[in-house]
Scaffold this motif. Sequence first.
Motif, PDB file in Angstrom:
ATOM      1  N   ARG A 120       1.071  -0.938  -0.227  1.00 12.70           N
ATOM      2  CA  ARG A 120      -0.231   0.216  -0.285  1.00 12.70           C
ATOM      3  C   ARG A 120       0.371   1.217  -0.255  1.00 12.70           C
ATOM      4  O   ARG A 120       0.725   2.050  -0.405  1.00 12.70           O
ATOM      5  CB  ARG A 120      -1.038  -0.025   1.253  1.00 12.70           C
ATOM      6  CG  ARG A 120      -2.091   1.283   1.366  1.00 12.70           C
ATOM      7  CD  ARG A 120      -2.566   1.203   2.323  1.00 12.70           C
ATOM      8  NE  ARG A 120      -3.515   1.334   3.003  1.00 12.70           N
ATOM      9  CZ  ARG A 120      -3.214   3.488   3.917  1.00 12.70           C
ATOM     10  NH1 ARG A 120      -1.880   3.383   3.916  1.00 12.70           N
ATOM     11  NH2 ARG A 120      -3.886   4.296   3.888  1.00 12.70           N
ATOM     12  N   GLN A 145      -4.292  -6.662  -2.744  1.00 11.88           N
ATOM     13  CA  GLN A 145      -4.913  -6.064  -3.351  1.00 11.88           C
ATOM     14  C   GLN A 145      -4.977  -6.309  -4.379  1.00 11.88           C
ATOM     15  O   GLN A 145      -5.597  -5.171  -5.252  1.00 11.88           O
ATOM     16  CB  GLN A 145      -2.982  -5.099  -2.995  1.00 11.88           C
ATOM     17  CG  GLN A 145      -2.323  -4.899  -1.803  1.00 11.88           C
ATOM     18  CD  GLN A 145      -2.759  -3.342  -1.581  1.00 11.88           C
ATOM     19  OE1 GLN A 145      -3.450  -2.688  -2.180  1.00 11.88           O
ATOM     20  NE2 GLN A 145      -2.024  -3.338  -0.268  1.00 11.88           N
ATOM     21  N   LEU A 155      -9.094  -5.040  -5.237  1.00 16.95           N
ATOM     22  CA  LEU A 155      -9.568  -4.021  -4.669  1.00 16.95           C
ATOM     23  C   LEU A 155      -8.630  -2.810  -5.619  1.00 16.95           C
ATOM     24  O   LEU A 155      -9.124  -2.068  -5.995  1.00 16.95           O
ATOM     25  CB  LEU A 155      -8.539  -4.085  -3.626  1.00 16.95           C
ATOM     26  CG  LEU A 155     -10.463  -4.276  -2.382  1.00 16.95           C
ATOM     27  CD1 LEU A 155      -9.864  -5.288  -1.976  1.00 16.95           C
ATOM     28  CD2 LEU A 155      -9.914  -3.000  -0.803  1.00 16.95           C
ATOM     29  N   GLN A 212      -3.955  -8.762   6.015  1.00 16.17           N
ATOM     30  CA  GLN A 212      -4.253  -7.009   6.064  1.00 16.17           C
ATOM     31  C   GLN A 212      -4.080  -7.251   7.400  1.00 16.17           C
ATOM     32  O   GLN A 212      -3.874  -5.880   8.171  1.00 16.17           O
ATOM     33  CB  GLN A 212      -5.302  -6.960   5.169  1.00 16.17           C
ATOM     34  CG  GLN A 212      -5.096  -7.516   4.356  1.00 16.17           C
ATOM     35  CD  GLN A 212      -4.202  -5.973   3.826  1.00 16.17           C
ATOM     36  OE1 GLN A 212      -2.940  -5.370   4.210  1.00 16.17           O
ATOM     37  NE2 GLN A 212      -3.160  -6.622   2.458  1.00 16.17           N
ATOM     38  N   ARG A 272       1.260   1.103  14.731  1.00 20.79           N
ATOM     39  CA  ARG A 272       0.625   2.221  15.516  1.00 20.79           C
ATOM     40  C   ARG A 272      -0.161   1.218  16.523  1.00 20.79           C
ATOM     41  O   ARG A 272      -0.923   1.538  17.755  1.00 20.79           O
ATOM     42  CB  ARG A 272       0.383   3.290  15.167  1.00 20.79           C
ATOM     43  CG  ARG A 272       0.402   4.800  14.995  1.00 20.79           C
ATOM     44  CD  ARG A 272       0.011   5.679  14.443  1.00 20.79           C
ATOM     45  NE  ARG A 272      -1.165   5.468  13.662  1.00 20.79           N
ATOM     46  CZ  ARG A 272      -2.006   6.553  13.508  1.00 20.79           C
ATOM     47  NH1 ARG A 272      -2.556   6.912  14.922  1.00 20.79           N
ATOM     48  NH2 ARG A 272      -2.811   5.914  13.299  1.00 20.79           N
ATOM     49  N   ILE A 273      -0.979   0.713  15.596  1.00 20.84           N
ATOM     50  CA  ILE A 273      -2.195   0.146  15.434  1.00 20.84           C
ATOM     51  C   ILE A 273      -2.052  -1.080  16.492  1.00 20.84           C
ATOM     52  O   ILE A 273      -2.873  -1.807  17.347  1.00 20.84           O
ATOM     53  CB  ILE A 273      -3.073   0.035  14.719  1.00 20.84           C
ATOM     54  CG1 ILE A 273      -3.890   1.205  13.799  1.00 20.84           C
ATOM     55  CG2 ILE A 273      -4.276  -1.065  14.937  1.00 20.84           C
ATOM     56  CD1 ILE A 273      -4.721   1.153  12.494  1.00 20.84           C
ATOM     57  N   GLN A 297     -12.270  -3.191   2.469  1.00 23.10           N
ATOM     58  CA  GLN A 297     -11.671  -1.951   2.363  1.00 23.10           C
ATOM     59  C   GLN A 297     -11.369  -1.598   3.779  1.00 23.10           C
ATOM     60  O   GLN A 297      -9.763  -0.519   4.239  1.00 23.10           O
ATOM     61  CB  GLN A 297     -12.406  -0.522   1.624  1.00 23.10           C
ATOM     62  CG  GLN A 297     -13.183  -0.839   0.484  1.00 23.10           C
ATOM     63  CD  GLN A 297     -11.780  -0.047  -0.712  1.00 23.10           C
ATOM     64  OE1 GLN A 297     -10.667  -0.450  -0.066  1.00 23.10           O
ATOM     65  NE2 GLN A 297     -12.370  -0.618  -1.428  1.00 23.10           N
ATOM     66  N   PRO A 332      -9.520  -3.082   6.560  1.00 24.40           N
ATOM     67  CA  PRO A 332      -8.067  -3.014   6.674  1.00 24.40           C
ATOM     68  C   PRO A 332      -7.275  -2.741   6.080  1.00 24.40           C
ATOM     69  O   PRO A 332      -6.312  -2.122   6.747  1.00 24.40           O
ATOM     70  CB  PRO A 332      -8.336  -4.562   6.758  1.00 24.40           C
ATOM     71  CG  PRO A 332      -8.968  -5.149   7.390  1.00 24.40           C
ATOM     72  CD  PRO A 332     -10.038  -4.386   5.685  1.00 24.40           C
ATOM     73  N   LEU A 333      -7.681  -3.136   4.459  1.00 26.99           N
ATOM     74  CA  LEU A 333      -6.252  -2.383   3.600  1.00 26.99           C
ATOM     75  C   LEU A 333      -6.567  -1.008   4.315  1.00 26.99           C
ATOM     76  O   LEU A 333      -5.038  -0.271   4.001  1.00 26.99           O
ATOM     77  CB  LEU A 333      -6.788  -3.025   2.300  1.00 26.99           C
ATOM     78  CG  LEU A 333      -6.114  -3.636   1.685  1.00 26.99           C
ATOM     79  CD1 LEU A 333      -7.344  -5.252   2.586  1.00 26.99           C
ATOM     80  CD2 LEU A 333      -6.211  -4.310   0.244  1.00 26.99           C
ATOM     81  N   ASN A 334      -7.191   0.130   3.915  1.00 29.08           N
ATOM     82  CA  ASN A 334      -7.676   1.377   3.797  1.00 29.08           C
ATOM     83  C   ASN A 334      -7.842   2.127   5.134  1.00 29.08           C
ATOM     84  O   ASN A 334      -7.205   2.894   5.124  1.00 29.08           O
ATOM     85  CB  ASN A 334      -8.378   1.608   2.432  1.00 29.08           C
ATOM     86  CG  ASN A 334      -7.010   0.407   0.958  1.00 29.08           C
ATOM     87  OD1 ASN A 334      -6.466   1.163   1.062  1.00 29.08           O
ATOM     88  ND2 ASN A 334      -8.394   0.283   0.328  1.00 29.08           N
ATOM     89  N   ARG A 384      -6.578   3.232   7.909  1.00 29.40           N
ATOM     90  CA  ARG A 384      -4.695   3.965   7.980  1.00 29.40           C
ATOM     91  C   ARG A 384      -4.798   5.148   8.279  1.00 29.40           C
ATOM     92  O   ARG A 384      -4.007   5.573   8.032  1.00 29.40           O
ATOM     93  CB  ARG A 384      -4.254   2.970   7.386  1.00 29.40           C
ATOM     94  CG  ARG A 384      -4.123   1.043   7.378  1.00 29.40           C
ATOM     95  CD  ARG A 384      -3.237   0.594   6.409  1.00 29.40           C
ATOM     96  NE  ARG A 384      -3.731  -0.182   6.112  1.00 29.40           N
ATOM     97  CZ  ARG A 384      -2.699  -1.562   6.397  1.00 29.40           C
ATOM     98  NH1 ARG A 384      -1.166  -1.377   7.109  1.00 29.40           N
ATOM     99  NH2 ARG A 384      -3.294  -3.171   6.384  1.00 29.40           N
TER     100      ARG A 384
END
Lengths: 217, 217
Positions: free
Chosen positions: A37, A116, A119, A175, A182-183, B116, B118-120, B123
């Motif tokens: 990403r 990825q 998507l 994912q 951080r998370i 979407q 967890p990927l985007n 974040r």
Amino acid sequence: MTQPASFHRARSAEAKQVREAAILEAARTLGRERGIRDVTLTDIAAQVGMHKSALLRYFETRERIFLELTAQGWREWSAALRALLQARDAADSAAVADAFAATLAARPVFCDLLAQAPLNLERNVSLEAVRDFKLVTLHEVALIGAEVDRLLGLDEQQALDLISTATGMAGALWQMASPGPRIRELYVTDPRLGHAVVEVEPRLRRILTAFLAGTTA
Amino acid sequence: MTQPASFHRARSAEAKQVREAAILEAARTLGRERGIRDVTLTDIAAQVGMHKSALLRYFETRERIFLELTAQGWREWSAALRALLQARDAADSAAVADAFAATLAARPVFCDLLAQAPLNLERNVSLEAVRDFKLVTLHEVALIGAEVDRLLGLDEQQALDLISTATGMAGALWQMASPGPRIRELYVTDPRLGHAVVEVEPRLRRILTAFLAGTTA
């Protein structure tokens, strides 16, 4: 003495392949370090030591580079998985589930790419690139399907369901398991969020073991 | 006659809620029409008739809006699923698989958001927003888990595996099934690509039926 034209063409084709391989390797390295990403075309160009405009002569977009890495990932994972399966004369469903989970969890960049691809990657490349990519994946799916049919007697639809569950959940679980430092820190320090911490391999193994036990029952 | 300050605060809090609801509804409408991936903050502002800078006073980022929609999606899907499960005194695993597949496939925007998130989405928001979102999902997971425990006797880990397979595959299959009109056309016109066409509900139902049959065996 001048070289014949065919010699120059061969030299040039070889140089192009070397350059393409270097670009793919740079993208793979950066993807492993920081996640697909967060890797831009500019990052890849810097890593391989090319100008961005020169890089675009080899690959039309950033997504084209990662889609090519995903296709390579399918070929390489499929070969490793089939080598494990071919070494067996007969297998119970737990052993097959284990082979899928272990080979996928050992390939974190491929897991990242698996999520990825539908998507993001298939959406910013030419139709021809999508077609080529799909033909690679469907070919590997057929090869893997033949092995699970031999070992467990799965029909074509059951094999497709198995492979799409394995690759779909490998992508989704990876994912969830890789939310960034951080998370991740938040998940492990807040006791209410314990179930948000995901371990890819054991969960994937349990899911595939149950799926195969139910399918072959 | 002047109004007391508390009246103004209440009016203002109510107006804020109305505006937030309008923003979320605009984002949901655009997400349904074109897919979450292709909806920008500018699009949402235009749809709701606000300036982008004004919209940012309500939600810190585009991802914050869609993460809030994902949390709403979890609450709404969980309620619908549990209503189906609670209507039964006893259930076989096929009926439970059917309830999961039918309720997820009926919610395409939620399926899109599930992939979407967890990927985007997780974040580009504050840690506090991720924590709130996770607490919502884990609460709904616990409520759903209690129902599948009552009906099928699944323990906590089995219920977590079931719910993560259902939501993970709903997201992954929806993305595969919704590649956009250009690529969909390619899949249906090239006979070599027949297996690239994915139907979410029947495949999700088969996968969950097999998973539950194997888990409860």
